[in-house]
Design an enzyme around this catalytic site. Structure first.
Site, PDB file in Angstrom:
ATOM      1  N   THR A  28       0.821  -1.217   0.000  1.00  0.00           N
ATOM      2  CA  THR A  28       0.000   0.000   0.000  1.00  0.00           C
ATOM      3  C   THR A  28       0.851   1.263   0.000  1.00  0.00           C
ATOM      4  O   THR A  28       0.484   2.268  -0.610  1.00  0.00           O
ATOM      5  CB  THR A  28      -0.936  -0.006   1.217  1.00  0.00           C
ATOM      6  OG1 THR A  28      -1.822  -1.127   1.119  1.00  0.00           O
ATOM      7  CG2 THR A  28      -1.762   1.265   1.293  1.00  0.00           C
ATOM      8  N   THR A 103       1.093  -4.224   4.386  1.00  0.00           N
ATOM      9  CA  THR A 103       0.843  -4.590   5.784  1.00  0.00           C
ATOM     10  C   THR A 103       0.062  -5.895   5.932  1.00  0.00           C
ATOM     11  O   THR A 103      -0.016  -6.425   7.031  1.00  0.00           O
ATOM     12  CB  THR A 103       0.072  -3.470   6.506  1.00  0.00           C
ATOM     13  OG1 THR A 103      -1.170  -3.249   5.851  1.00  0.00           O
ATOM     14  CG2 THR A 103       0.886  -2.179   6.522  1.00  0.00           C
ATOM     15  N   ASP A 104      -0.498  -6.432   4.835  1.00  0.00           N
ATOM     16  CA  ASP A 104      -1.248  -7.688   4.939  1.00  0.00           C
ATOM     17  C   ASP A 104      -0.412  -8.791   5.567  1.00  0.00           C
ATOM     18  O   ASP A 104      -0.921  -9.604   6.351  1.00  0.00           O
ATOM     19  CB  ASP A 104      -1.721  -8.152   3.553  1.00  0.00           C
ATOM     20  CG  ASP A 104      -2.978  -7.447   3.090  1.00  0.00           C
ATOM     21  OD1 ASP A 104      -3.552  -6.668   3.875  1.00  0.00           O
ATOM     22  OD2 ASP A 104      -3.397  -7.678   1.935  1.00  0.00           O
TER      23      ASP A 104
END
Length: 344
Positions: A28, A103-104
């Site tokens: 992201t 960040t997943d």
């Protein structure tokens, strides 16, 4: 993908600068809109990220595009290759490395890197919860705080760190606790190691890291062992456990509570544990799996007596990575059990 180096020219005096290598993996933090529907995908390079951050002029920064993927598409092979690059940077005398990614999977990738990385040079993972073109994008502030941490002598020898929202976390403790909040990352068991305040790193306690717990695979492209997670739930018969010994090299059970499963699971788990290593973790994610409190069928005492391995305080996702890394290193079941005991 070959590495691409983009040196960033800084204006600070040479004796004030410390070298920071930024390894960009996508995520992201690097995403911009690419369609009429408004969805975002990773398009920004590491150089794009660095040049957009005021305050990095205090460091001599080099950016490399290591990957350009969403966090969900990263693999264990990517992180093994990344760790080889980290150790190379350590040998080259780089003062610190920042890894930017989605960040997943950040809590998993940083944990796996911490299992393998043997150097003292600071390694700091960071990312963003809001894309680069969102109002209030958090990526630039996170990248600056991560670079300040990576460049700090205080971070030497602390293992792999995660920095978001000016909080410094140990990779082995940090978890993503919210799907959208900029304050999504916490270390629920230990709290943050420290904070970045006015550009200075302030550590509150020593994480007592386990340095280089597992030998790094020589070939990052080698096929990793197939290890997966099965989650227990009320009323489940355990049908998904059937035949897994033919498909997996190892299994993690995300159990109820402190390490419990429905009694209908017991026969299948007993059979599986004779064929492959089976690790018992809790689906709750905080607090340890117990070892000697409950003794009903499907309890932790019952399951451990049947050959399952206690995950300690590791959540199922990190237990899966530790199990997979041990299997990739050729460890037998007794060595795997000892590794979980040492890590716990």
């Amino acid at each position: 993908m070959p590495d691409k180096k983009d040196p960033i020219v800084c204006s600070a005096a040479p004796d004030q600068r410390r070298t920071v290598l930024v390894l960009a993996l996508g995520g992201t933090i690097a995403m911009t809109p690419t369609s009429a529907q408004g969805g975002v995908t990773p398009t920004l390079t590491g150089s794009d990220l660095v040049t957009a951050v005021p305050g990095l002029q205090d460091f001599e920064v080099t950016a490399e595009d290591f990957r350009r993927l969403p966090g969900a598409s990263l693999t264990t092979g990517d992180i093994v290759e990344l760790t080889h690059r980290l150790e190379q940077a350590d040998r080259e005398g780089v003062h610190g490395v920042v890894v930017t990614q989605g960040t997943d999977t950040l809590e998993e990738t940083s944990f796996l890197a911490d299992l393998y990385y043997r150097g003292d040079m600071p390694v700091v993972f960071t990312g963003a919860m809001r894309s680069a073109f969102s109002a209030g994008a958090d990526g630039p502030a996170n990248l600056l705080a991560a670079a300040q941490t990576a460049a700090s002598p205080q971070a030497n020898g602390q293992g792999v760190l995660v920095v978001l929202g000016d909080q410094i976390h140990a990779a082995r403790h940090v978890r993503k606790m919210h799907t959208t909040s900029p304050a999504a990352f916490h270390s629920p068991e230990s709290g943050p190691l420290g904070h970045v305040i006015e550009g200075a790193v302030r550590l509150h306690h020593d994480p007592s890291r386990h340095i280089g717990l597992i030998a790094l695979p020589v070939n990052p492209a080698s096929r990793p062992p197939e290890v997966d997670i099965v989650t227990a739930s009320m009323g489940s018969t355990g049908v998904l456990l059937h035949g897994l010994e033919k498909k997996l090299s190892g299994l993690v059970v995300a159990a109820l509570g402190a390490g419990h499963v429905p009694d209908t699971w017991v026969p299948r788990l007993t059979a599986l544990a004779t064929e492959i290593p089976v690790v018992l973790a809790s689906r709750i994610g905080t607090g340890p799996v117990l070892t000697s409190t409950y003794s009903f069928p499907g309890s932790e005492i019952d399951l451990l007596d049947r050959g399952l391995i206690a995950a300690g305080s590791l959540d199922p996702y990190k237990a899966r990575l530790l199990l997979g890394a041990q299997l990739a290193a050729g460890a037998a079941r007794p060595e795997i059990a000892e590794a979980f005991r040492r890590y716990a």
